[in-house]
Enzyme design. Sequence first.
Site, PDB file in Angstrom:
ATOM      1  CE  LYS A  72      95.138  40.320  70.804  1.00 31.41           C
ATOM      2  NZ  LYS A  72      95.923  41.485  70.800  1.00 31.41           N
TER       3      LYS A  72
ATOM      4  CE  LYS B  73      90.775  45.396  66.844  1.00 32.22           C
ATOM      5  NZ  LYS B  73      91.335  45.344  68.182  1.00 32.22           N
TER       6      LYS B  73
ATOM      7  CE  LYS C  35      99.613  46.247  66.111  1.00 29.17           C
ATOM      8  NZ  LYS C  35      99.984  46.260  67.527  1.00 29.17           N
TER       9      LYS C  35
HETATM   10  P1  TYM Z   1      97.869  48.173  69.679  1.00 21.83           P
HETATM   11  O1  TYM Z   1      99.320  48.026  69.408  1.00 21.83           O
HETATM   12  O2  TYM Z   1      96.992  46.995  69.506  1.00 21.83           O
HETATM   13  O3  TYM Z   1      97.292  49.322  68.776  1.00 21.83           O
HETATM   14  C1  TYM Z   1      97.910  50.607  68.699  1.00 21.83           C
HETATM   15  C2  TYM Z   1      96.853  51.684  68.580  1.00 21.83           C
HETATM   16  O4  TYM Z   1      96.085  51.483  67.389  1.00 21.83           O
HETATM   17  C3  TYM Z   1      94.694  51.498  67.704  1.00 21.83           C
HETATM   18  N1  TYM Z   1      93.990  50.599  66.783  1.00 21.83           N
HETATM   19  C4  TYM Z   1      92.986  50.963  65.957  1.00 21.83           C
HETATM   20  N2  TYM Z   1      92.372  52.144  65.767  1.00 21.83           N
HETATM   21  C5  TYM Z   1      91.380  52.195  64.842  1.00 21.83           C
HETATM   22  N3  TYM Z   1      90.971  51.118  64.138  1.00 21.83           N
HETATM   23  C6  TYM Z   1      91.557  49.913  64.288  1.00 21.83           C
HETATM   24  N4  TYM Z   1      91.157  48.867  63.567  1.00 21.83           N
HETATM   25  C7  TYM Z   1      92.613  49.792  65.246  1.00 21.83           C
HETATM   26  N5  TYM Z   1      93.409  48.770  65.657  1.00 21.83           N
HETATM   27  C8  TYM Z   1      94.225  49.268  66.589  1.00 21.83           C
HETATM   28  C9  TYM Z   1      94.629  51.002  69.142  1.00 21.83           C
HETATM   29  O5  TYM Z   1      93.428  51.377  69.772  1.00 21.83           O
HETATM   30  C10 TYM Z   1      95.853  51.670  69.744  1.00 21.83           C
HETATM   31  O6  TYM Z   1      95.568  52.997  70.138  1.00 21.83           O
HETATM   32  N6  TYM Z   1      97.503  48.066  74.634  1.00 21.83           N
HETATM   33  C11 TYM Z   1      97.920  48.899  73.525  1.00 21.83           C
HETATM   34  C12 TYM Z   1      99.333  49.412  73.659  1.00 21.83           C
HETATM   35  C13 TYM Z   1      99.602  50.084  74.951  1.00 21.83           C
HETATM   36  C14 TYM Z   1      99.145  51.382  75.326  1.00 21.83           C
HETATM   37  C15 TYM Z   1      99.649  51.596  76.643  1.00 21.83           C
HETATM   38  C16 TYM Z   1      98.368  52.356  74.688  1.00 21.83           C
HETATM   39  C17 TYM Z   1     100.312  49.577  75.983  1.00 21.83           C
HETATM   40  N7  TYM Z   1     100.347  50.485  77.003  1.00 21.83           N
HETATM   41  C18 TYM Z   1      99.379  52.775  77.341  1.00 21.83           C
HETATM   42  C19 TYM Z   1      98.103  53.553  75.390  1.00 21.83           C
HETATM   43  C20 TYM Z   1      98.607  53.727  76.695  1.00 21.83           C
HETATM   44  C21 TYM Z   1      97.814  48.067  72.252  1.00 21.83           C
HETATM   45  O7  TYM Z   1      97.956  46.877  72.273  1.00 21.83           O
HETATM   46  O8  TYM Z   1      97.654  48.794  71.121  1.00 21.83           O
END
Ligand code: TYM
Length: 325
Positions: free
Chosen positions: A111, A194, A197
């Site tokens: 990022k 990957k 979003k």
């Molecule tokens: P975020 O919002 O980027 O993504 C949410 C969840 O989706 C999963 N993910 C994917 N899984 C498979 N293939 C993909 N292409 C893909 N893109 C995203 C992510 O691994 C995630 O599980 N930091 C986290 C949010 C967060 C969090 C936490 C998660 C904040 N605090 C505490 C667990 C525990 C995030 O930005 O996820």
Amino acid sequence: MERILSGIKPTGKLTLGNYIGALRNFKNFQEQGECFIFIADLHALTLPIDPLELKTNSRDIAAFYLAAGLDPNKCNIFLQSHVSAHAELNAIMQNFLYMGELSRMTQFKDKSQKLNKEKIGLGLFAYPVLMASDILLYDATIVPVGEDQIQHVELTRDLAKRFNHRYGDTLIMPKAVVTKVGARIMSLSDPTKKMSKSDEKGDIFLKDDPKVIRKKIMSAVTDSESVVIYDVENKPGISNLLTIYASLKNITIPEAEKEFEGANYGTFKKAVADAVIEEIEPFQKRYQEIIASNYVDEVLNRGAEKAKSIANATLKRVHDVVGLL
Ligand code: TYM
């Protein structure tokens, strides 16, 4: 008893990757223990975001949780910003993670690379501290995430170990749990990247019209052969589509390969599109019903109350051991 915790950041539009890697699996965990699933709205501020968009995305994710089968009677659904203990524990924990290790986080490197060096927000750099606080506040034992978040959970474990070593057993050790098939869904336009979003063309968004979903899958980048086998290195596109298919059908990759033995890419892609639409269309209908009601706000208010009681107890424990009166 297990404590399950996970969250999704309300930035951009949720993708099929978020759905398969995380969202879709949450409902299975609510049967396994006490479940806390939240919307990581404070995390959404780490990159510039329009306030109205943030509000809309946050309510959307709550509705997606419900549409994906989370039951507010079994699982606490809440907004991170409604539970002030997240920010408070963050203020303490930032002293126990080091700049060296934070600068090695893949997500931060990805990022920040796109930003002017002088204008990298402190919040983006310190992101894993807040994420660790999210997890540790609930004494979470299981953290269901996609592959890209494993590194952050590992860092949370390092932090818990470091803290407990210094102050005695205070924090519970969490463990990342990823789905067997689909922990890393790739972009349809560049299957070596990957699905994220922000990548319009190669992404399937959860709110996409089924016709658009079909079109995106039918034009997914593949290779010049015509055998449907799983080989990430030489056939990343086909491997990604096999992963999507197998995960949605709850079968293994070899089982999926067998189903498409002798099939051409057109037939295979059509089956993948059918599988995705079969799953997403009813999900979208449930989402529409939920978002049109006031149910989301009711659920979020209730979830925050329960979350606060658990989080404040952990915060008090931490205050006590570090010497805060
Ligand atoms: P975020 O919002 O980027 O993504 C949410 C969840 O989706 C999963 N993910 C994917 N899984 C498979 N293939 C993909 N292409 C893909 N893109 C995203 C992510 O691994 C995630 O599980 N930091 C986290 C949010 C967060 C969090 C936490 C998660 C904040 N605090 C505490 C667990 C525990 C995030 O930005 O996820």
